[in-house]
Design a protein around this motif. Structure first.
Motif, mmCIF file in Angstrom:
data_model
loop_
_atom_site.group_PDB
_atom_site.id
_atom_site.type_symbol
_atom_site.label_atom_id
_atom_site.label_comp_id
_atom_site.label_asym_id
_atom_site.label_seq_id
_atom_site.Cartn_x
_atom_site.Cartn_y
_atom_site.Cartn_z
ATOM 1 N N HIS A 141 36.950 -45.169 15.200
ATOM 2 C CA HIS A 141 38.052 -45.953 15.778
ATOM 3 C C HIS A 141 39.266 -45.734 14.877
ATOM 4 O O HIS A 141 39.095 -45.552 13.668
ATOM 5 N N ASN A 143 41.215 -47.666 13.452
ATOM 6 C CA ASN A 143 41.273 -48.578 12.299
ATOM 7 C C ASN A 143 40.314 -48.207 11.178
ATOM 8 O O ASN A 143 40.393 -48.767 10.086
ATOM 9 N N ILE A 144 39.369 -47.324 11.448
ATOM 10 C CA ILE A 144 38.415 -46.943 10.390
ATOM 11 C C ILE A 144 38.461 -45.436 10.123
ATOM 12 O O ILE A 144 37.516 -44.841 9.635
ATOM 13 N N GLN A 177 31.840 -44.387 10.478
ATOM 14 C CA GLN A 177 31.221 -44.142 11.791
ATOM 15 C C GLN A 177 31.603 -42.737 12.294
ATOM 16 O O GLN A 177 32.036 -42.544 13.428
ATOM 17 N N ARG A 279 33.199 -56.938 14.895
ATOM 18 C CA ARG A 279 33.315 -55.516 15.240
ATOM 19 C C ARG A 279 33.721 -55.262 16.707
ATOM 20 O O ARG A 279 34.574 -54.417 16.961
ATOM 21 N N TYR A 283 37.174 -53.372 16.744
ATOM 22 C CA TYR A 283 37.070 -51.904 16.919
ATOM 23 C C TYR A 283 36.539 -51.520 18.299
ATOM 24 O O TYR A 283 36.058 -50.390 18.474
ATOM 25 N N ASP A 284 36.527 -52.466 19.241
ATOM 26 C CA ASP A 284 35.904 -52.200 20.543
ATOM 27 C C ASP A 284 34.470 -51.712 20.373
ATOM 28 O O ASP A 284 33.995 -50.846 21.133
ATOM 29 N N ALA A 285 33.796 -52.222 19.369
ATOM 30 C CA ALA A 285 32.452 -51.713 19.069
ATOM 31 C C ALA A 285 31.437 -52.194 20.105
ATOM 32 O O ALA A 285 31.543 -53.304 20.625
#
Ligand code: LLP
Length: 381
Positions: A141, A143-144, A177, A279, A283-285
Motif C-alpha cells: 500500500h 502508506n507502507i 508486505q 489495518r 491500508y484497505d487491508a
C-alpha cells in the motif's frame, strides 16, 4: 492443540473479547523458515518490535536467538528486559532522549536516516549504518512503501558516498508486505555494489516480507533462490529486520457481534473496530473473517466496529454467512501490526492478549481497565 471453533468459543468465554491470541508454535515455524533462507550467509535476524512488542512474544524470540529492531524507548526497554542479545535502532527523527536511552541500554547498532543525524552520534562508539533510498517502489500500500525518491526515508547513494568514512555500512528497507522478489533484487544489487566499492563490513537489508492475507505472499524459497545469490556477493555481516513475516500468521483477533443492522445494507457490528485493528481502515487491508456461533444465510455485509467514524470498517462488502448477534468473529493473520497499532480512540480500553503454548493458554497482557486510563492524570475535583 486444535484451533477449532470449540477452542475459540471457550477462550472467548474465559478471557472475554476483543481478544488477541498468538500461537507460539507458528512463530517458531516462521523463525526456522527465515533462518533457513539465510543459511550460509553471515546473517543475523532482528525482529521489528513495531509489529508486536508483547514481552512474552519477545522472550520467545530471544530464546530462538533473534535480536531486536527498535525505534523508541519502550521498544528499547522491552528488548532489554526480555534479554534480547543485540539491538539495532531505527527510524527518522530520533530524539535526544531516544538516543540516550539506547546508549544507556547498551545498544550498539544504529541506522541513521540522514546526513544530519550522523553528526549527532559522532562521539558514540557504535556501528553506524546509513539508510539508502534506492528509488524503488515496493510494498502492499502507498502508506507502507518506503524506498521511493519522494518518501521521507534515507538518502541518495551519491549523498552516502560523501560520508562513507564515517560509516560501517549501508541500510536499505524499501517497504512492507512485499510479495515478489524483483524489488529486493533491484535494491540489493544497487546497495551491494556501492557497499563493496566503499569497502563496508556491514549491511542491513531491512525486512518487508509479505504474508498471505488473501492471495500473494513472499515465498521464502523463491527469496533464497533469487535474492540470496545477490546477497552472497557481499562478504561482511548482514542484518535482517523482519516483522510481519515472523508473527502475522500466528495471531488471531476474536470479536463478538453486538448487533446486526439491516438498513439498506447489512452492517455486522462488533465490539472492536479500528481501535483494535486499524489495518483495514488505514491500508484497505483484507483479513479473513470467519463466524463462530449462530449464523444465517450467505450474504454481503460490511463488518464494522463501534466507533463514530465511517472509516471504522473491518471488512467491506464481504460475502459471508451473516452472523447473528452474540456470535464470535475470528479475524486471521492479525499477529503483526494488530495490537501494536491499537488505540483508546472513542474511549475503549485495549484488548487482552493470550499465548497458546504446549497445549495451554496463558494470559500475556491483561485487558486494560477504565481505571488504567486515568493513571497519570492529576486529581480533577
Ligand atoms: N525495518 C524497518 C526500518 C521498518 O521500518 C520496518 C517496518 C521493518 C524493518 C519491518 O517490516 P516488515 O518485515 O514487518 O514488513 N503498519 C503497517 C506496516 C508498517 C511497517 C513499518 N516498518 C501494516 O500494518 O501493514
Amino acid at each position: 492443540m486444535k484451533l477449532d471453533e470449540k477452542f475459540f468459543a471457550e477462550i472467548a468465554e474465559n478471557y472475554g473479547t476483543p481478544l488477541y491470541i498468538y500461537d507460539a508454535d507458528e512463530i517458531r515455524t516462521k523463525v526456522n523458515s527465515a533462518k533457513q533462507v539465510f543459511t550460509g550467509l553471515d546473517a543475523r535476524i532482528f525482529f521489528a518490535l513495531k509489529a508486536n512488542s508483547n514481552p512474552h512474544i519477545l522472550k520467545l524470540f530471544k530464546d530462538l536467538g533473534i535480536n531486536a529492531d527498535v525505534v523508541g524507548p519502550v521498544e528499547i526497554e522491552s528488548a532489554k528486559r526480555c534479554g534480547m542479545a543485540e539491538m539495532i535502532l531505527n527510524g527518522n527523527g530520533k530524539t535526544t532522549s531516544t538516543r540516550d536511552y539506547f546508549l544507556n541500554s547498551g545498544g550498539k547498532l544504529v541506522s541513521m536516516d540522514s546526513l544530519e543525524e550522523i553528526g549527532l552520534w559522532q562521539k558514540s562508539r557504535i556501528t553506524k549504518f546509513l539508510r539508502i533510498n534506492p528509488d524503488i517502489y515496493a510494498g502492499g500500500h502507498p502508506n507502507i512503501s518506503t524506498g521511493g525518491r519522494n518518501h521521507k526515508f534515507g538518502v541518495t547513494p551519491q549523498e552516502a558516498e560523501k560520508v562513507a568514512d564515517k560509516l560501517s555500512g549501508l541500510h536499505v528497507h524499501i517497504g512492507s508486505q512485499i510479495t515478489t522478489t524483483d524489488p529486493y533484487e533491484a535494491a540489493y544489487s544497487k546497495v551491494i555494489q556501492l557497499s563493496n566499492r566503499l569497502g563496508f563490513s556491514w549491511l542491513d537489508i531491512g525486512g518487508g516480507w509479505g504474508i498471505k492475507y488473501q492471495e500473494d505472499e513472499l515465498d521464502p524459497i523463491e527469496f533464497r533462490r533469487r535474492v540470496v545469490p545477490i546477497l552472497s556477493n557481499f562478504k561482511g555481516k548482514i542484518v535482517v529486520e523482519l516483522g510481519r513475516f515472523l508473527v502475522a500468521t500466528a495471531g488471531f483477533l476474536l470479536l463478538r457481534v453486538s448487533e446486526v443492522k439491516r438498513a439498506g445494507k447489512v452492517f455486522v457490528v462488533t465490539d472492536g473496530g479500528m481501535n483494535v485493528l486499524i489495518r483495514p481502515a488505514m491500508y484497505d487491508a483484507w483479513h479473513r473473517i470467519s463466524t463462530i456461533g449462530p449464523k444465517g444465510k450467505l450474504g454481503r455485509c460490511d463488518v464494522v466496529g463501534p466507533l463514530c467514524e465511517t472509516g471504522d470498517v473491518l471488512a467491506k462488502d464481504r460475502e459471508m454467512e451473516i452472523p447473528e448477534p452474540g456470535a464470535l468473529l475470528l479475524i486471521e493473520n492479525t499477529g503483526a501490526y494488530g495490537f501494536s497499532m491499537a488505540s483508546n480512540y472513542n474511549g475503549f480500553p485495549k484488548p487482552a492478549e493470550v499465548m497458546l503454548e504446549n497445549g495451554k493458554t496463558k494470559l500475556i497482557r491483561q485487558r486494560e481497565t477504565v481505571e488504567d486510563l486515568f493513571r497519570g492524570i492529576p486529581p480533577i475535583l
